[in-house]
Design a protein around this motif. Sequence first.
Motif, short mmCIF file in Angstrom:
data_model
loop_
_atom_site.label_atom_id
_atom_site.label_comp_id
_atom_site.label_asym_id
_atom_site.label_seq_id
_atom_site.Cartn_x
_atom_site.Cartn_y
_atom_site.Cartn_z
N HIS A 1 0.89 -1.17 0.00
CA HIS A 1 0.00 0.00 0.00
C HIS A 1 0.93 1.22 0.00
O HIS A 1 1.58 1.49 1.01
CB HIS A 1 -0.91 0.00 1.23
N ASP A 2 1.01 1.91 -1.12
CA ASP A 2 1.99 2.98 -1.27
C ASP A 2 1.78 4.15 -0.32
O ASP A 2 2.75 4.74 0.14
CB ASP A 2 1.99 3.50 -2.72
N ASP A 3 0.51 4.50 -0.03
CA ASP A 3 0.24 5.73 0.69
C ASP A 3 -0.39 5.55 2.07
O ASP A 3 -0.81 6.53 2.69
CB ASP A 3 -0.68 6.63 -0.15
N THR A 4 -0.47 4.32 2.56
CA THR A 4 -1.10 4.12 3.87
C THR A 4 -0.48 2.94 4.60
O THR A 4 -0.05 1.97 3.99
CB THR A 4 -2.62 3.92 3.73
N ASP A 5 -0.44 3.06 5.91
CA ASP A 5 -0.07 1.92 6.75
C ASP A 5 -1.24 0.94 6.74
O ASP A 5 -2.37 1.29 6.38
CB ASP A 5 0.15 2.37 8.20
N GLU A 6 -0.98 -0.31 7.17
CA GLU A 6 -2.05 -1.30 7.31
C GLU A 6 -1.95 -1.92 8.70
O GLU A 6 -0.93 -2.50 9.06
CB GLU A 6 -1.95 -2.37 6.22
N PHE A 7 -3.04 -1.79 9.47
CA PHE A 7 -3.10 -2.27 10.84
C PHE A 7 -3.79 -3.63 10.88
O PHE A 7 -4.85 -3.81 10.28
CB PHE A 7 -3.91 -1.26 11.67
N PHE A 8 -3.19 -4.58 11.60
CA PHE A 8 -3.75 -5.92 11.78
C PHE A 8 -3.93 -6.21 13.27
O PHE A 8 -3.02 -5.95 14.06
CB PHE A 8 -2.81 -7.00 11.23
N LEU A 9 -5.07 -6.78 13.63
CA LEU A 9 -5.33 -7.31 14.96
C LEU A 9 -5.82 -8.74 14.76
O LEU A 9 -6.79 -8.97 14.02
CB LEU A 9 -6.41 -6.51 15.69
N VAL A 10 -5.15 -9.70 15.37
CA VAL A 10 -5.55 -11.11 15.24
C VAL A 10 -6.59 -11.41 16.30
O VAL A 10 -6.31 -11.35 17.50
CB VAL A 10 -4.34 -12.05 15.35
N LEU A 11 -7.80 -11.73 15.85
CA LEU A 11 -8.91 -12.04 16.75
C LEU A 11 -8.92 -13.50 17.16
O LEU A 11 -9.31 -13.85 18.27
CB LEU A 11 -10.24 -11.69 16.08
N ASP A 12 -8.48 -14.37 16.25
CA ASP A 12 -8.46 -15.81 16.52
C ASP A 12 -7.43 -16.45 15.60
O ASP A 12 -7.21 -15.98 14.47
CB ASP A 12 -9.85 -16.42 16.28
N GLY A 13 -6.80 -17.49 16.07
CA GLY A 13 -5.79 -18.18 15.26
C GLY A 13 -4.46 -17.47 15.31
O GLY A 13 -4.14 -16.78 16.29
N GLU A 14 -3.70 -17.62 14.23
CA GLU A 14 -2.36 -17.06 14.15
C GLU A 14 -2.11 -16.56 12.73
O GLU A 14 -2.39 -17.26 11.76
CB GLU A 14 -1.35 -18.15 14.51
N LEU A 15 -1.60 -15.35 12.62
CA LEU A 15 -1.29 -14.75 11.32
C LEU A 15 0.20 -14.53 11.23
O LEU A 15 0.85 -14.17 12.22
CB LEU A 15 -2.02 -13.40 11.18
N ARG A 16 0.73 -14.77 10.05
CA ARG A 16 2.14 -14.48 9.79
C ARG A 16 2.20 -13.43 8.68
O ARG A 16 1.41 -13.47 7.75
CB ARG A 16 2.88 -15.74 9.35
N LEU A 17 3.11 -12.50 8.83
CA LEU A 17 3.30 -11.46 7.83
C LEU A 17 4.75 -11.51 7.36
O LEU A 17 5.67 -11.26 8.14
CB LEU A 17 3.02 -10.07 8.41
N SER A 18 4.93 -11.87 6.10
CA SER A 18 6.26 -11.78 5.50
C SER A 18 6.44 -10.36 5.03
O SER A 18 5.53 -9.78 4.42
CB SER A 18 6.39 -12.75 4.32
N LEU A 19 7.58 -9.77 5.33
CA LEU A 19 7.86 -8.37 4.99
C LEU A 19 9.14 -8.29 4.18
O LEU A 19 10.14 -8.95 4.51
CB LEU A 19 8.04 -7.54 6.26
N ARG A 20 9.12 -7.50 3.12
CA ARG A 20 10.33 -7.19 2.35
C ARG A 20 10.75 -5.78 2.75
O ARG A 20 10.11 -4.80 2.40
CB ARG A 20 10.07 -7.27 0.86
N GLU A 21 11.86 -5.72 3.52
CA GLU A 21 12.35 -4.46 4.05
C GLU A 21 13.74 -4.17 3.49
O GLU A 21 14.37 -5.07 2.93
CB GLU A 21 12.39 -4.54 5.58
N PRO A 22 14.23 -2.94 3.65
CA PRO A 22 15.56 -2.61 3.13
C PRO A 22 16.65 -3.57 3.60
O PRO A 22 17.57 -3.89 2.85
CB PRO A 22 15.81 -1.19 3.65
N GLY A 23 16.56 -4.08 4.83
CA GLY A 23 17.56 -5.00 5.37
C GLY A 23 17.36 -6.44 4.95
O GLY A 23 18.13 -7.31 5.33
N GLY A 24 16.30 -6.73 4.20
CA GLY A 24 16.02 -8.09 3.78
C GLY A 24 14.60 -8.50 4.12
O GLY A 24 13.78 -7.69 4.56
N GLU A 25 14.34 -9.76 3.94
CA GLU A 25 13.00 -10.29 4.19
C GLU A 25 12.93 -10.89 5.59
O GLU A 25 13.89 -11.51 6.06
CB GLU A 25 12.69 -11.37 3.15
#
Length: 138
Positions: A46-70
């Motif tokens: 999302h080029d122009d906005t942050d994205e907020f996540f709240l896990v209500l149930d279960g487990e979520l994983r977020l893979s991120l591609r950042e300047p220092g790597g993945e």
Amino acid sequence: MSTQPISLHQALASFDALWSPRVVTRVNDYDVRVAKVEGEHIWHAHDDTDEFFLVLDGELRLSLREPGGERTVLLPRGSVFTVPAGTEHRPYAPSGAAILMFEPTGTPTVGDRHDEIPAHVDATTGHALDLEGRDGGA
């Protein structure tokens, strides 16, 4: 927007579709969305906005591609995380999860930059919540 309290449990029980958020309410110019997720979503940003996540149930994983790597961020039930604007990310939930997201109204679920959208991914800006009857993911 409802003038009555909304049960997140009831909201999540009202649909079955995966990766297809429902808008439960709005706060100023932001949607509060809930979704059922399982398996992989797609890499996107999302080029122009942050994205907020709240896990209500279960487990979520977020893979991120950042300047220092993945890297991968693990979010168990009750955890929150904000993906900064412009950061490529891929949510996935191997065993399924229920999540709440907070995004500007109209933000597409696949971001502004993304891989090819698979047929099972609903690339909308969130569906209206239907608590009158199960919509089955329509």
